[in-house]
Every structure is written in structure tokens, then in C-alpha cells.
Scaffold this motif. Structure first.
Motif, mmCIF file in Angstrom:
data_model
loop_
_atom_site.group_PDB
_atom_site.id
_atom_site.type_symbol
_atom_site.label_atom_id
_atom_site.label_comp_id
_atom_site.label_asym_id
_atom_site.label_seq_id
_atom_site.Cartn_x
_atom_site.Cartn_y
_atom_site.Cartn_z
ATOM 1 N N ASP A 20 -12.661 12.636 2.545
ATOM 2 C CA ASP A 20 -12.418 11.890 1.301
ATOM 3 C C ASP A 20 -11.326 12.539 0.464
ATOM 4 O OD1 ASP A 20 -14.059 9.691 1.523
ATOM 5 O OD2 ASP A 20 -15.818 10.703 0.700
ATOM 6 N N ASN A 75 -3.471 8.617 -0.742
ATOM 7 C CA ASN A 75 -3.528 7.348 -1.472
ATOM 8 C C ASN A 75 -4.035 6.207 -0.585
ATOM 9 O OD1 ASN A 75 -3.269 5.907 -3.918
ATOM 10 N ND2 ASN A 75 -1.342 5.001 -3.247
ATOM 11 N N ARG A 76 -4.947 6.545 0.320
ATOM 12 C CA ARG A 76 -5.660 5.522 1.085
ATOM 13 C C ARG A 76 -6.755 5.000 0.157
ATOM 14 N NH1 ARG A 76 -3.535 3.513 5.492
ATOM 15 N NH2 ARG A 76 -5.478 3.385 6.655
ATOM 16 N N LEU A 77 -6.779 3.707 -0.093
ATOM 17 C CA LEU A 77 -7.674 3.175 -1.114
ATOM 18 C C LEU A 77 -9.045 2.808 -0.548
ATOM 19 C CD1 LEU A 77 -5.045 1.086 -3.092
ATOM 20 C CD2 LEU A 77 -5.816 3.431 -3.494
ATOM 21 N N HIS A 78 -9.540 3.677 0.335
ATOM 22 C CA HIS A 78 -10.903 3.537 0.861
ATOM 23 C C HIS A 78 -11.486 4.939 1.031
ATOM 24 C CE1 HIS A 78 -9.915 4.972 4.970
ATOM 25 N NE2 HIS A 78 -8.755 4.373 4.765
ATOM 26 N N THR A 79 -12.792 5.020 0.994
ATOM 27 C CA THR A 79 -13.471 6.297 1.218
ATOM 28 C C THR A 79 -14.028 6.323 2.641
ATOM 29 O OG1 THR A 79 -15.620 5.473 0.514
ATOM 30 C CG2 THR A 79 -14.173 6.384 -1.206
ATOM 31 N N ASN A 125 0.853 -1.203 0.000
ATOM 32 C CA ASN A 125 0.000 0.000 0.000
ATOM 33 C C ASN A 125 0.879 1.239 0.000
ATOM 34 O OD1 ASN A 125 -2.409 -1.454 0.088
ATOM 35 N ND2 ASN A 125 -2.298 -1.645 2.308
ATOM 36 N N GLN A 154 -9.055 -1.064 3.609
ATOM 37 C CA GLN A 154 -9.341 -1.509 2.246
ATOM 38 C C GLN A 154 -9.150 -3.015 2.075
ATOM 39 O OE1 GLN A 154 -6.162 0.985 1.221
ATOM 40 N NE2 GLN A 154 -5.091 -0.539 0.011
ATOM 41 N N ASP A 155 -8.396 -3.641 3.004
ATOM 42 C CA ASP A 155 -8.063 -5.060 2.869
ATOM 43 C C ASP A 155 -8.824 -5.961 3.845
ATOM 44 O OD1 ASP A 155 -5.992 -4.782 0.826
ATOM 45 O OD2 ASP A 155 -4.876 -3.726 2.376
ATOM 46 N N ASN A 197 -5.853 -2.945 7.712
ATOM 47 C CA ASN A 197 -6.028 -1.855 6.760
ATOM 48 C C ASN A 197 -7.463 -1.892 6.246
ATOM 49 O OD1 ASN A 197 -5.920 -0.316 4.182
ATOM 50 N ND2 ASN A 197 -3.762 -0.169 4.716
ATOM 51 N N CYS A 252 0.821 4.403 0.624
ATOM 52 C CA CYS A 252 0.297 5.626 1.245
ATOM 53 C C CYS A 252 1.356 6.717 1.109
ATOM 54 C CB CYS A 252 -0.023 5.386 2.720
ATOM 55 S SG CYS A 252 -1.248 4.080 2.998
ATOM 56 N N LYS A 261 -7.802 10.600 -0.407
ATOM 57 C CA LYS A 261 -7.340 10.407 -1.799
ATOM 58 C C LYS A 261 -5.909 10.922 -1.941
ATOM 59 C CE LYS A 261 -8.853 10.880 -6.546
ATOM 60 N NZ LYS A 261 -9.865 11.386 -7.472
#
Length: 481
Positions: A305, A312-316, A180, A276-277, A274, A182, A309
Motif C-alpha cells: 500500500d 499514485n495508483r488509486l487503489h489499495t 491516470n 481503480q476503473d 486498470n 502514475c 500510494k
């Protein structure tokens, strides 16, 4: 950003049982995250076979190693001060050798060795097995360095020695590296790509700990939910695995079940997750097995949000809320903690308010809260200006801390009048007449010692609380002993 362990534990010199045949002395200190402390146990194990016993006396050491962290500026400054101290001792004891291990070593290798000449050897997180060769190089009068990142190394074949242990709880490393990217984090550059350890070696280590009397383990990784074993190799290469590898692969939920079933009386924790995972099957496994603790450390970093972004956190924000809702629905009494960074580049007052409102929605048990500090080598350092004034960061951080204190008190108050199972870990810091341990939700509980001892599972009725601690009276052994 990886969870940093309690600052009071940071920098402790670590000691193992001495071997009579070993004649050399190793002084090793660790800073930063739990993974660094776990790595120090691997290093001590490797060097034990090379004739080194550990010592807590810096002055008598033949070899001094500091295991370092690049996550936060404070840890880096502390390590530099320690290196100054080591070198002052070295002037009195010229035969002593000084080395830097871990994340900071990889990033500042040439600075430490060539420019400042404050260390003799520099060893990255994937090169600990090369320590015997590197020490030979140093003893021959040459500087020694190995910071090569590996695609395979997991140290699954090394049996860690338990340093400065309470004999009750232990770390078990299950993954190394992180995929990830980040923008605020240097870990992918200092620890390399993500790879998982053979589940059989993990279960064997847990069984060995149980046989030695340990009652609790924490499965450890930069991102445990990403755990994926398909016979070895990087997680990113799983798409190229054979069909048989894919259908027989073990994910994190599968690993949790293997460990829980191998030792039904042993408490199991894990860190770090994490958003997103983390998948529903992990939460289902937690709900299914009583010995998997009802506690999740779930870093969010920001409630905005726009900032997520930029990080680069892949969740909202909404995806995070959905995950929280699922956890609370499936494990109603689950403890949840967080990491939060305030003052990330371009963060506005509106972004800050989004973070506060996210905290109000979740009502975390506790958290690790930081003002953003630019870390060399990260994407954020290369691409973004650190433009939020220090005073603004300070004020926003205080607002976050104050709100967390309020929520922490609310979360501890829910235990009042209830009876909880506590694993006794140590004597209370404030009273020699009281034990200290944690419940399943990772909240500290103190109670009168009576006839109980360290390592006992005790049922404790909660009569009082602060925002961080439950205070109660023991009512008997739990059925987990």
C-alpha cells in the motif's frame, strides 16, 4: 504502465498489400506496446493514399519511420541503435528520409532534430494526419515537426490497414491518452488526456474485420475500462455534459455488449485494464457473453500500500483483492495476468514481501515483470531518488519471476484432462507438424495439425503442459466455426 507485447514481435517491419499505382516505398518499424503497432497501421493507411507502399527492405525505402516507446529504457536504446542503422543506409541513399513517430518522438523532439540531427521529421501520436504536409516540408529541404497533443483526435475515421497480419486477429483502438498520473509513467505526457472513440465507428470496424474473415479482435487503449463516449470530448469534461448526453453515454461495459452482439461468433479481448476503473458491470458483461474471452490483464505494479500510494495508483491492496474475488466468483475460470515493478524508490524488504504475498493470493496465469528504471519526464524522476541498489532490484525481480513460474505451472495444470476451444493462429515455432493458438484464457495451446487450418476454432483435449503452454490433441471443430 501499459502492457508490452512479446519482445520477439518488437521491431518487426510491417508490410501491407501493395497498390499498383503507388510508386514510393515506406519502411515502418514499431517498438513497445500494442497501441504503437495499432498506430503504425493508421500511419500506413494515411500514407497509402499519398503514394506509399510498404516494404521490408530498408535499403529500397524512400521513407523510413520508427514508431517508438518511452515506457522502458530498453526500447529507447533499441530505437537509438535502429536510427544509427537507418542513417548508415541514408549515407548510401541520400534521398531517403527518416522520421520518428510516437511517444519517444514527443519527448526527444529537439534532441533528435536540432542537437543530434539524426532524423528529418518528428511526429507525435496525435499528428499522424499531418504526415503528408510534414513529408512535403522535408522534401522541400526543411525539418518537419508536429508533436501537438489533441483533445479530439481518435483516428476513428481512418480505416487501418492490417500490417503483417495472420488474418485471424486484429487490434481495434477504442481510447487514446490517459488521465491516470502514475508517477512512474510518461504516457499522460506523451499521449495526452483521455478521450474515447465513437462506439458506432468501433462496431463498423469490427464488422468490417468480420467480413474480411477475422475471428478475434482486441479492444485497445491505455485504460480501456475508462472508455466513455458522450458525443465526443475528454473524459474529464463529462461532468459538464448535458443531461441527455449523460443518460445516453456509452461506458466500457456498454461497448463490450455492442461489439459482442454485433459479431456473436467473433472472439473479443481487451487490454489494458486498470484496477481503480474496472467496474462490476464489465465483469458481468464478460460472464454474460460467451464470445468475450475469460481473460483480464490487470496490472497491479506493487503489493505494498505504501508503494502503491507513492506510485499514485488509486487503489489499495485490499481493493485489488476485492476486485480479484469478484472476478473469480463471477468468472471462475478467468485467466488473470499482471504488470509488476520491483525496486521502486524507497521500496523496502517488507514492501517486496507484500508483493510476493499478493502474488500468492491471486496466483496469476502469467505476468510482465520489470525492475524499476527511471524514465525522464515522469513525476518519479522529478521527485524521487532511484535509491534501491541494482543488485537488490535484480534479486527481488528474480524472486518475483520464480514465484510467477510456479503459479503459471499451477494455472496450466488445471487444464489437464479438460477440453478447451482453441483459435488456430499460426504454425508452432517448434514443430511444422503442429498448430499454435490460444484458449479463452489467453494460454498458448499446441496440437497436431491434422486437417485443420489457420482461423479454425478447434476443441483440443489437454494431455500435457509446461508453465506457459498447453499440449493436446484435437477432437473436432467447435460450434463457433
Amino acid at each position: 504502465m501499459e502492457k508490452t507485447i512479446d519482445e520477439k514481435k518488437q521491431g518487426n517491419s510491417l508490410v501491407m498489400e501493395p497498390k499498383a499505382e503507388n510508386s514510393r516505398k515506406l519502411f515502418i518499424e514499431s517498438y513497445g506496446c500494442a497501441m504503437n503497432f495499432s498506430d503504425s497501421e493508421i500511419v500506413a493507411s494515411i500514407l497509402s493514399k499519398e503514394g506509399f507502399n510498404t516494404t521490408q527492405k530498408l535499403e529500397e525505402a524512400d521513407l523510413v519511420l520508427v514508431n517508438t516507446c518511452s515506457i522502458r529504457e530498453k526500447a529507447e536504446q533499441t530505437v537509438r541503435k535502429r536510427l544509427e542503422k537507418y542513417n548508415a543506409v541514408k549515407r548510401i541513399n541520400p534521398g531517403m528520409k527518416v522520421g520518428v513517430l510516437g511517444c519517444m518522438a514527443e519527448r526527444l523532439k529537439s534532441k533528435f532534430l536540432d542537437e543530434e540531427k539524426i532524423v528529418d521529421l518528428v511526429v507525435g501520436p496525435d499528428a499522424y494526419k499531418d504526415l503528408p504536409n510534414l513529408i512535403n516540408e522535408v522534401e522541400a529541404g526543411r525539418d518537419a515537426i508536429n508533436v501537438i497533443l489533441s483533445k479530439e483526435e481518435t483516428y476513428g475515421d481512418i480505416s487501418p490497414v492490417r500490417l503483417q497480419t495472420n488474418g485471424v486477429s486484429a487490434f481495434v483502438s477504442i481510447t487514446r491518452g490517459c488521465d491516470n498520473m502514475c508517477t512512474f509513467c510518461v504516457v499522460p505526457f506523451t499521449r495526452g488526456r483521455e478521450r474515447s472513440r465513437d462506439p458506432q465507428s468501433i462496431v463498423e470496424e469490427v464488422n468490417d474485420l468480420a467480413a474480411k474473415g477475422y475471428k478475434e479482435i482486441t479492444l485497445l487503449g491505455q485504460n480501456v475500462d475508462s472508455y466513455l463516449w458522450y458525443g465526443g470530448g475528454l473524459k474529464k469534461d463529462f461532468k459538464n455534459a448535458t443531461e441527455i448526453q449523460k443518460v445516453t453515454a456509452t461506458n466500457f461495459a456498454g461497448l463490450l455488449k455492442l461489439v459482442a452482439e454485433a459479431q456473436p461468433k467473433m472472439r473479443i479481448r481487451f487490454s489494458t485494464s486498470n484496477p481503480q476503473d474496472m467496474t462490476l458491470d464489465v465483469i458481468e458483461a464478460m460472464a454474460e457473453y460467451r464470445n468475450i474471452c475469460n481473460y483480464i490483464h490487470l496490472p497491479v505494479q506493487s503489493g505494498s500500500d505504501r508503494i502503491l500510494k507513492k506510485m499514485n495508483r488509486l487503489h489499495t491492496r485490499e481493493e485489488y483483492f476485492t476486485l480479484i474475488d469478484n472476478i473469480k466468483k463471477m468468472i471462475p475460470d478467468c485467466g488473470i495476468s499482471h504488470d509488476l515493478i520491483t525496486g521502486f524508490p524507497t521500496e523496502t524488504e517488507e514492501d517486496h514481501q507484500d508483493t510476493l504475498s499478493l502474488m500468492e493470493y491471486v496466483q496469476y496465469d502469467f505476468g510482465y515483470m520489470f525492475a524499476y528504471s527511471e524514465r525522464p519526464g515522469t513525476m518519479a524522476e522529478r521527485k524521487f531518488e532511484d535509491d534501491v541498489p541494482h543488485e537488490v532490484k535484480k534479486r527481488r525481480l528474480q524472486e518475483i519471476v520464480d514465484l510467477q513460474q510456479k503459479h503459471s505451472k499451477l494455472r496450466t495444470e488445471r487444464f489437464l484432462g479438460k477440453t478447451v476451444e482453441v483459435l488456430i493462429e499460426k504454425e508452432s515455432k517448434k514443430s511444422a507438424a503442429h498448430w499454435s493458438g490460444r484458449n479463452s484464457q489467453n494460454t498458448v495451446v499446441v496440437f497436431e495439425k491434422e486437417n485443420y487450418k489457420v482461423g479454425d476454432f478447434v476443441n483440443v483435449k489437454i494431455n500435457d503442459c509446461t508453465s506457459a503452454t498447453l499440449i493436446g490433441e484435437p477432437v473436432g471443430y467447435s460450434d463457433n466455426n
